[in-house]
Design an enzyme around this catalytic site. Structure first.
Site, mmCIF file in Angstrom:
data_model
loop_
_atom_site.group_PDB
_atom_site.id
_atom_site.type_symbol
_atom_site.label_atom_id
_atom_site.label_comp_id
_atom_site.label_asym_id
_atom_site.label_seq_id
_atom_site.Cartn_x
_atom_site.Cartn_y
_atom_site.Cartn_z
ATOM 1 N N ALA A 1 49.615 42.371 32.756
ATOM 2 C CA ALA A 1 50.152 42.256 34.111
ATOM 3 C C ALA A 1 49.470 43.319 34.964
ATOM 4 O O ALA A 1 49.145 44.409 34.477
ATOM 5 C CB ALA A 1 51.667 42.458 34.113
ATOM 6 N N LYS B 1 49.646 30.135 26.957
ATOM 7 C CA LYS B 1 49.430 30.984 28.133
ATOM 8 C C LYS B 1 50.138 30.402 29.359
ATOM 9 O O LYS B 1 50.867 31.093 30.067
ATOM 10 C CB LYS B 1 47.926 31.137 28.390
ATOM 11 N N ALA C 1 33.746 39.857 36.240
ATOM 12 C CA ALA C 1 34.124 41.281 36.254
ATOM 13 C C ALA C 1 35.306 41.489 37.185
ATOM 14 O O ALA C 1 35.314 42.384 38.022
ATOM 15 C CB ALA C 1 32.936 42.128 36.694
ATOM 16 N N THR D 1 43.526 27.171 41.976
ATOM 17 C CA THR D 1 44.022 25.811 42.215
ATOM 18 C C THR D 1 42.974 25.052 43.021
ATOM 19 O O THR D 1 42.377 25.583 43.959
ATOM 20 C CB THR D 1 45.346 25.880 43.016
ATOM 21 N N GLU E 1 44.762 36.062 28.162
ATOM 22 C CA GLU E 1 45.127 37.442 28.461
ATOM 23 C C GLU E 1 46.537 37.482 29.055
ATOM 24 O O GLU E 1 46.854 36.711 29.954
ATOM 25 C CB GLU E 1 44.117 38.037 29.456
ATOM 26 N N CYS F 1 48.498 34.263 39.699
ATOM 27 C CA CYS F 1 48.611 33.336 38.566
ATOM 28 C C CYS F 1 49.888 32.511 38.459
ATOM 29 O O CYS F 1 49.823 31.342 38.086
ATOM 30 C CB CYS F 1 48.394 34.099 37.279
HETATM 31 P P1 NAD Z 1 38.891 37.363 39.673
HETATM 32 O O1 NAD Z 1 38.683 36.416 40.781
HETATM 33 O O2 NAD Z 1 39.352 38.756 39.944
HETATM 34 O O3 NAD Z 1 37.509 37.531 38.868
HETATM 35 C C1 NAD Z 1 36.705 36.469 38.481
HETATM 36 C C2 NAD Z 1 35.250 36.901 38.621
HETATM 37 O O4 NAD Z 1 34.409 35.896 38.074
HETATM 38 C C3 NAD Z 1 34.778 37.076 40.073
HETATM 39 O O5 NAD Z 1 34.331 38.401 40.265
HETATM 40 C C4 NAD Z 1 33.655 36.047 40.240
HETATM 41 O O6 NAD Z 1 32.599 36.504 41.048
HETATM 42 C C5 NAD Z 1 33.204 35.858 38.809
HETATM 43 N N1 NAD Z 1 32.506 34.600 38.561
HETATM 44 C C6 NAD Z 1 32.949 33.339 38.814
HETATM 45 N N2 NAD Z 1 32.060 32.445 38.374
HETATM 46 C C7 NAD Z 1 31.021 33.138 37.853
HETATM 47 C C8 NAD Z 1 29.789 32.747 37.235
HETATM 48 N N3 NAD Z 1 29.483 31.458 37.062
HETATM 49 N N4 NAD Z 1 28.954 33.721 36.825
HETATM 50 C C9 NAD Z 1 29.263 35.022 36.982
HETATM 51 N N5 NAD Z 1 30.428 35.456 37.540
HETATM 52 C C10 NAD Z 1 31.306 34.514 37.958
HETATM 53 O O7 NAD Z 1 39.853 36.649 38.652
HETATM 54 P P2 NAD Z 1 40.868 37.347 37.609
HETATM 55 O O8 NAD Z 1 42.112 37.756 38.289
HETATM 56 O O9 NAD Z 1 40.107 38.329 36.796
HETATM 57 O O10 NAD Z 1 41.249 36.092 36.711
HETATM 58 C C11 NAD Z 1 40.316 35.513 35.818
HETATM 59 C C12 NAD Z 1 41.059 34.566 34.889
HETATM 60 O O11 NAD Z 1 42.004 35.303 34.111
HETATM 61 C C13 NAD Z 1 41.860 33.476 35.597
HETATM 62 O O12 NAD Z 1 41.787 32.302 34.825
HETATM 63 C C14 NAD Z 1 43.276 34.014 35.580
HETATM 64 O O13 NAD Z 1 44.230 32.981 35.597
HETATM 65 C C15 NAD Z 1 43.319 34.744 34.273
HETATM 66 N N6 NAD Z 1 44.286 35.847 34.219
HETATM 67 C C16 NAD Z 1 44.412 36.712 35.261
HETATM 68 C C17 NAD Z 1 45.308 37.780 35.176
HETATM 69 C C18 NAD Z 1 45.485 38.751 36.301
HETATM 70 O O14 NAD Z 1 46.336 39.617 36.198
HETATM 71 N N7 NAD Z 1 44.719 38.687 37.382
HETATM 72 C C19 NAD Z 1 46.046 37.978 33.998
HETATM 73 C C20 NAD Z 1 45.868 37.085 32.943
HETATM 74 C C21 NAD Z 1 44.982 36.026 33.059
HETATM 75 C C1 UGA Z 2 51.875 37.943 35.285
HETATM 76 C C2 UGA Z 2 52.396 38.038 33.859
HETATM 77 O O1 UGA Z 2 53.451 39.000 33.807
HETATM 78 C C3 UGA Z 2 51.291 38.424 32.884
HETATM 79 O O2 UGA Z 2 51.780 38.396 31.558
HETATM 80 C C4 UGA Z 2 50.138 37.438 33.030
HETATM 81 O O3 UGA Z 2 49.073 37.812 32.188
HETATM 82 C C5 UGA Z 2 49.674 37.413 34.462
HETATM 83 O O4 UGA Z 2 50.786 37.046 35.330
HETATM 84 C C6 UGA Z 2 48.608 36.399 34.730
HETATM 85 O O5 UGA Z 2 48.450 35.447 33.991
HETATM 86 O O6 UGA Z 2 47.952 36.608 35.756
HETATM 87 P P1 UGA Z 2 51.316 39.702 37.193
HETATM 88 O O7 UGA Z 2 51.289 38.503 38.064
HETATM 89 O O8 UGA Z 2 50.190 40.641 37.239
HETATM 90 O O9 UGA Z 2 51.454 39.253 35.660
HETATM 91 O O10 UGA Z 2 52.614 40.562 37.495
HETATM 92 P P2 UGA Z 2 54.173 40.378 37.138
HETATM 93 O O11 UGA Z 2 54.702 41.695 36.747
HETATM 94 O O12 UGA Z 2 54.402 39.268 36.207
HETATM 95 O O13 UGA Z 2 54.812 40.023 38.555
HETATM 96 C C7 UGA Z 2 54.550 38.780 39.176
HETATM 97 C C8 UGA Z 2 55.387 38.666 40.426
HETATM 98 O O14 UGA Z 2 56.780 38.506 40.084
HETATM 99 C C9 UGA Z 2 55.315 39.899 41.324
HETATM 100 O O15 UGA Z 2 55.271 39.503 42.671
HETATM 101 C C10 UGA Z 2 56.599 40.636 41.012
HETATM 102 O O16 UGA Z 2 57.023 41.446 42.063
HETATM 103 C C11 UGA Z 2 57.550 39.465 40.779
HETATM 104 N N1 UGA Z 2 58.700 39.832 39.939
HETATM 105 C C12 UGA Z 2 58.525 40.184 38.637
HETATM 106 C C13 UGA Z 2 59.970 39.790 40.476
HETATM 107 O O17 UGA Z 2 60.146 39.454 41.670
HETATM 108 N N2 UGA Z 2 61.036 40.111 39.705
HETATM 109 C C14 UGA Z 2 60.898 40.479 38.400
HETATM 110 O O18 UGA Z 2 61.923 40.764 37.729
HETATM 111 C C15 UGA Z 2 59.603 40.520 37.857
#
Ligand code: NAD
Ligand code: UGA
Length: 470
Positions: free
Chosen positions: A169, A225, A15, A99, A166, A281
């Site tokens: 951003a 991705k 979540a 990581t 996903e 990420c």
């Molecule tokens: P997050 O750390 O915010 O959330 C992950 C959640 O999973 C945590 O709340 C944790 O408690 C829960 N969890 C872990 N193991 C569990 C288990 N075994 N059972 C139940 N709950 C469990 O992470 P996030 O930012 O939502 O990212 C999740 C994934 O999505 C990552 O692989 C990330 O790379 C990817 N992703 C993130 C973003 C982003 O903007 N943050 C965007 C695209 C993709």
């Molecule tokens: C990024 C990607 O944009 C999403 O498509 C992806 O799903 C996500 O990572 C993920 O996999 O977690 P996010 O990290 O939330 O999203 O935000 P971004 O808007 O991409 O910015 C990332 C970083 O780059 C920020 O620190 C932002 O300030 C910086 N940035 C971005 C710059 O310095 N310059 C730019 O022109 C754009």
């Protein structure tokens, strides 16, 4: 598994920043599907269930409205992971994939232990066929391991594993989910695999144009991705590399970005020079890509992508070094205001924020930091610094003050450093700030957000990224 599948109950494990908003939007758009988001973190689930929507665990514009519409209608948040798995016909895995901090691949590979735990839990609990969807960002071919774990229980159940990465951003998550550039779904090429793909396509097709829903094989989806994030981060590192050259040559990086961005082959987005990219990420996913390339023996490929991270580290360090050198080579005992701690505007997320590393560098030089961020709480700032283990927790609290009033942060300061591009920074009374600061009053703008001619006329020594006006 039958040829036509209609999903009635979705479970999502995790979540967090992805699981929460993604499932809230699916529930909003599909009122006939029950969506249960589960997490082992009780505090997080309690926050998702909080009657006061200001207390949701994640700040995203528009998210509270979506949650308000769907919560307790067909959207539920719970800690009962087993119960949700048992009841669902489709299960998203949205857990974190950080990581690795230990063992083989330490500092490079993605740590897949949480994903594996989910797969094992699904295999143990399931008593009916399931479609398991990888929502987390995963190394290419992870679906194979998940499938092997699911099938190992030999319960005679049919599992399909889909990849549905996903692309949202942070800060624009709800908008990105409502109007995605594309939805990507990878699945098995056989009949059962294609039926599972179609079931997920049918869900997104409720609000996403069909031509924006791309279906591929699983490996292409997983690798797309990592590739998308690597390309995006590469653009930021590329423009940041040019920003360093601008500062030496008298060119202006924002003018260059405008000029090259007009080329339709290059495009205008992601060309904003900055103090360096942060977020949970970009770095993690590129390190993972580098690790995968190396593990296939593709040294040149790995070295190529690794350079994106090196350039980013250089940019953060360069910014911090510049502050020290401009402040007459010492910041010891000097008050410096840090405006912005989040890794970008409109989010309270601070993971890998450039602010953390710039602050750490300045603290090593014995600066006294006053931090202001409109959405980040003091405990988070301290937790981020403590996590680095550079100095004691007591020392971090002695050297860093976190305040709710930006003017208090800047009053009597030698320098202001802007590290997040929050819009409100543009509307401050900079004349008042200037008058209250020590002279010369330095303004280091790590986001080029307050470089208006009016502000420059106030007397600040203004140092932006990729241009130098004072
Ligand atoms: P997050 O750390 O915010 O959330 C992950 C959640 O999973 C945590 O709340 C944790 O408690 C829960 N969890 C872990 N193991 C569990 C288990 N075994 N059972 C139940 N709950 C469990 O992470 P996030 O930012 O939502 O990212 C999740 C994934 O999505 C990552 O692989 C990330 O790379 C990817 N992703 C993130 C973003 C982003 O903007 N943050 C965007 C695209 C993709
Ligand atoms: C990024 C990607 O944009 C999403 O498509 C992806 O799903 C996500 O990572 C993920 O996999 O977690 P996010 O990290 O939330 O999203 O935000 P971004 O808007 O991409 O910015 C990332 C970083 O780059 C920020 O620190 C932002 O300030 C910086 N940035 C971005 C710059 O310095 N310059 C730019 O022109 C754009």
């Amino acid at each position: 598994m039958s040829k036509e599948l209609k999903v009635k109950h979705i479970a999502c494990i995790g979540a967090g920043y992805v699981g929460g908003p993604t499932m809230a939007v699916i529930a909003q758009k599909c009122p006939d599907i029950k969506v249960t988001v589960v997490d082992m973190n009780e505090q997080r689930i309690a926050a998702w269930n909080d009657a006061n929507l200001d207390n949701l665990p994640i700040y995203e514009p528009g998210l509270a409205e979506v949650v308000a519409e769907a919560r307790n209608r067909n959207l539920f948040f719970s800690t009962d992971v087993d119960g949700a798995i048992a009841a669902a016909d489709m299960i998203f895995i949205s857990v974190n994939t950080p990581t690795k901090t230990y063992g083989i691949g330490k500092g490079m590979a993605a740590d897949l232990k949480y994903v594996e735990l989910c797969a094992r839990q699904i295999a143990r609990v399931a008593t009916s066929d399931k479609i398991v969807v990888e929502k987390s960002t995963l190394p290419v071919r992870t679906a194979q391991s998940i499938r092997t774990i699911l099938d190992a229980e030999n319960k005679g159940l049919q599992f399909q594993v889909l990849s549905n990465p996903e692309f949202l951003a942070e800060g624009t998550a709800v908008q990105d989910l409502h109007q995605p550039d594309r939805v990507l779904i990878g699945g098995g090429q056989d009949q059962a695999g294609q039926a599972a793909v179609q079931a997920l396509v049918d869900i997104y097709a409720r609000w996403v144009d069909r031509e924006r829903i791309i279906t591929t094989n699983v490996w292409s989806s997983e690798l797309s991705k990592l590739t998308a994030n690597a390309f995006l981060a590469q653009r930021v590192s590329s423009i940041n590399a040019i920003s360093a050259l601008c500062e030496k040559s008298g060119a202006d990086v924002d003018e260059i970005a405008r000029a090259i961005g007009k080329d339709s082959r290059i495009g205008p987005k992601f060309l904003k020079a900055s103090v360096g990219f942060g977020g949970s990420c970009f770095q993690k996913d590129i390190l993972n890509l580098v690790y995968i390339a190396r593990s296939y023996g593709l040294t040149e490929v790995a070295d190529y992508w690794e350079q994106v991270i090196k350039m980013n580290d250089y940019q953060k360090r360069r910014f911090a070094e510049n502050i020290v050198s401009k402040l007459f080579n010492t910041v010891s005992g000097k008050k410096i205001a840090i405006l912005g701690w989040a890794f970008k505007k409109d989010t309270n997320d601070t993971r890998e924020s450039a602010a953390i590393y710039v602050a750490d560098y300045l603290l090593n030089e014995q600066a006294e930091l006053w931090v202001y961020d409109p959405k980040v709480k003091a405990e988070q700032v301290y937790a981020d610094l403590d996590y680095l283990n550079t100095r004691s927790e007591a020392e971090n609290r002695r050297l860093v003050k976190v305040v709710n009033d930006p003017y208090q942060a800047m009053d009597d300061a030698h320098a202001v450093a802007i590290l997040t591009e929050w819009d409100e920074f543009k509307t401050y009374d900079w004349q008042k700030v200037y008058e209250g600061m020590k002279k010369p009053a330095f303004l280091f703008d790590g986001r080029n957000v307050v470089s208006s001619p009016a502000l420059l006329g106030l007397g600040f020594k203004y140092i932006g990224i990729g241009h130098c006006v004072s």
